[in-house]
Design a protein around this motif. Sequence first.
Motif, short mmCIF file in Angstrom:
data_model
loop_
_atom_site.label_atom_id
_atom_site.label_comp_id
_atom_site.label_asym_id
_atom_site.label_seq_id
_atom_site.Cartn_x
_atom_site.Cartn_y
_atom_site.Cartn_z
N GLU A 12 33.11 40.18 60.14
CA GLU A 12 32.53 41.38 60.98
C GLU A 12 32.58 42.98 60.85
OE1 GLU A 12 34.48 38.68 62.13
OE2 GLU A 12 32.96 37.42 62.81
N GLU A 13 33.73 43.06 60.10
CA GLU A 13 34.06 44.46 59.48
C GLU A 13 33.35 44.59 58.12
OE1 GLU A 13 37.08 42.59 60.57
OE2 GLU A 13 36.56 43.14 62.73
N GLY A 14 32.62 43.69 57.64
CA GLY A 14 32.11 43.75 56.27
C GLY A 14 33.12 43.63 55.06
N ASN A 15 34.05 42.86 55.33
CA ASN A 15 35.24 42.57 54.30
C ASN A 15 34.81 41.28 53.72
OD1 ASN A 15 36.61 45.04 54.83
ND2 ASN A 15 37.49 44.29 56.51
N VAL A 16 35.09 41.05 52.50
CA VAL A 16 35.12 39.79 51.78
C VAL A 16 36.22 39.52 51.13
CG1 VAL A 16 33.97 38.46 49.84
CG2 VAL A 16 32.66 40.07 51.47
N ALA A 17 37.12 38.40 51.15
CA ALA A 17 38.10 38.21 50.22
C ALA A 17 37.79 37.26 49.10
CB ALA A 17 39.17 37.06 51.04
N LEU A 18 38.30 38.06 47.96
CA LEU A 18 37.86 37.15 46.92
C LEU A 18 39.07 36.18 46.52
CD1 LEU A 18 36.71 40.39 44.83
CD2 LEU A 18 35.27 38.77 46.02
N GLY A 21 41.32 32.84 41.58
CA GLY A 21 40.78 32.20 40.47
C GLY A 21 39.49 33.04 40.03
N LEU A 22 38.58 33.57 40.84
CA LEU A 22 37.47 34.39 40.54
C LEU A 22 38.14 35.81 39.92
CD1 LEU A 22 34.33 34.43 40.65
CD2 LEU A 22 34.70 35.56 43.04
N LEU A 23 38.89 36.22 40.61
CA LEU A 23 39.58 37.55 40.09
C LEU A 23 40.22 37.15 38.65
CD1 LEU A 23 41.28 38.96 42.94
CD2 LEU A 23 39.56 39.72 42.22
N ALA A 24 40.84 36.19 38.52
CA ALA A 24 41.43 35.96 37.04
C ALA A 24 40.45 35.58 36.02
CB ALA A 24 42.45 34.56 37.21
N GLU A 25 39.47 35.10 36.34
CA GLU A 25 38.13 34.66 35.24
C GLU A 25 37.59 36.16 35.02
OE1 GLU A 25 35.35 32.12 36.89
OE2 GLU A 25 36.88 30.53 36.99
N ALA A 26 37.63 37.01 35.97
CA ALA A 26 37.10 38.41 35.62
C ALA A 26 37.89 39.31 35.07
CB ALA A 26 36.36 38.99 36.80
N ASN A 29 43.25 41.77 38.75
CA ASN A 29 44.35 41.35 39.50
C ASN A 29 44.33 41.96 40.91
OD1 ASN A 29 45.93 39.91 37.35
ND2 ASN A 29 45.63 41.91 36.28
N PRO A 30 45.03 41.28 41.93
CA PRO A 30 45.40 42.17 43.26
C PRO A 30 45.81 43.46 42.79
CG PRO A 30 45.97 39.90 43.30
CD PRO A 30 45.69 40.03 41.96
N GLY A 31 45.32 44.47 43.42
CA GLY A 31 45.57 46.00 43.42
C GLY A 31 45.10 46.71 42.21
N ASP A 32 44.15 46.02 41.37
CA ASP A 32 43.45 46.84 40.53
C ASP A 32 42.33 47.66 41.21
OD1 ASP A 32 44.76 45.67 38.23
OD2 ASP A 32 42.92 44.07 37.88
N ARG A 33 42.16 48.83 40.72
CA ARG A 33 41.02 49.74 41.44
C ARG A 33 39.62 49.18 40.57
NH1 ARG A 33 42.26 55.83 40.46
NH2 ARG A 33 40.13 55.93 41.84
N VAL A 34 38.60 49.24 41.33
CA VAL A 34 37.23 48.54 41.12
C VAL A 34 36.36 49.49 41.67
CG1 VAL A 34 38.02 46.19 40.61
CG2 VAL A 34 36.95 46.94 42.81
N LEU A 35 35.11 49.86 40.98
CA LEU A 35 33.86 50.32 41.73
C LEU A 35 33.05 49.44 41.95
CD1 LEU A 35 33.30 53.34 39.16
CD2 LEU A 35 34.46 53.43 41.47
N LEU A 44 25.74 42.55 44.34
CA LEU A 44 26.63 43.62 44.26
C LEU A 44 27.35 43.47 42.96
CD1 LEU A 44 28.26 43.46 47.91
CD2 LEU A 44 26.36 45.32 47.00
N VAL A 45 27.99 44.47 42.30
CA VAL A 45 28.60 44.53 41.15
C VAL A 45 29.92 45.07 41.43
CG1 VAL A 45 28.56 45.23 38.83
CG2 VAL A 45 26.48 44.58 39.83
N LEU A 46 30.86 44.73 40.92
CA LEU A 46 32.36 45.14 40.85
C LEU A 46 32.66 45.48 39.29
CD1 LEU A 46 34.60 42.94 43.32
CD2 LEU A 46 33.47 45.09 43.85
N ARG A 47 33.17 46.65 39.00
CA ARG A 47 33.59 46.80 37.63
C ARG A 47 35.04 47.39 37.68
NH1 ARG A 47 30.52 49.12 33.73
NH2 ARG A 47 32.24 48.59 32.53
N ARG A 48 35.57 47.13 36.52
CA ARG A 48 36.97 47.69 36.81
C ARG A 48 37.08 49.14 36.58
NH1 ARG A 48 38.24 45.07 32.37
NH2 ARG A 48 39.40 43.28 33.53
#
Length: 62
Positions: A12-18, A21-26, A29-35, A44-48
């Motif tokens: 409802e707040e627009g949040n998504v939990a990743l 395993g998906l993060l590791a494949e990309a 890591n938790p705490g990394d900054r992405v755009l 949607l695209v996430l880039r380091r």
Amino acid sequence: MIRTPSELVIDEEGNVALPLGLLAEAGLNPGDRVLAYSDGDGRLVLRRYADAVEDLVEHGHL
């Protein structure tokens, strides 16, 4: 390489939990900054962060 997709739910707040395993494949890591940006209808695209800034500098956008 196409990997098995993960079904996610936008809360409802627009949040998504990743999933970790998906993060590791990309290579993320938790705490990394992405755009995040929209890449068209329904995509949607996430880039380091560092990679995205480097690309912008190389192409003279910064």
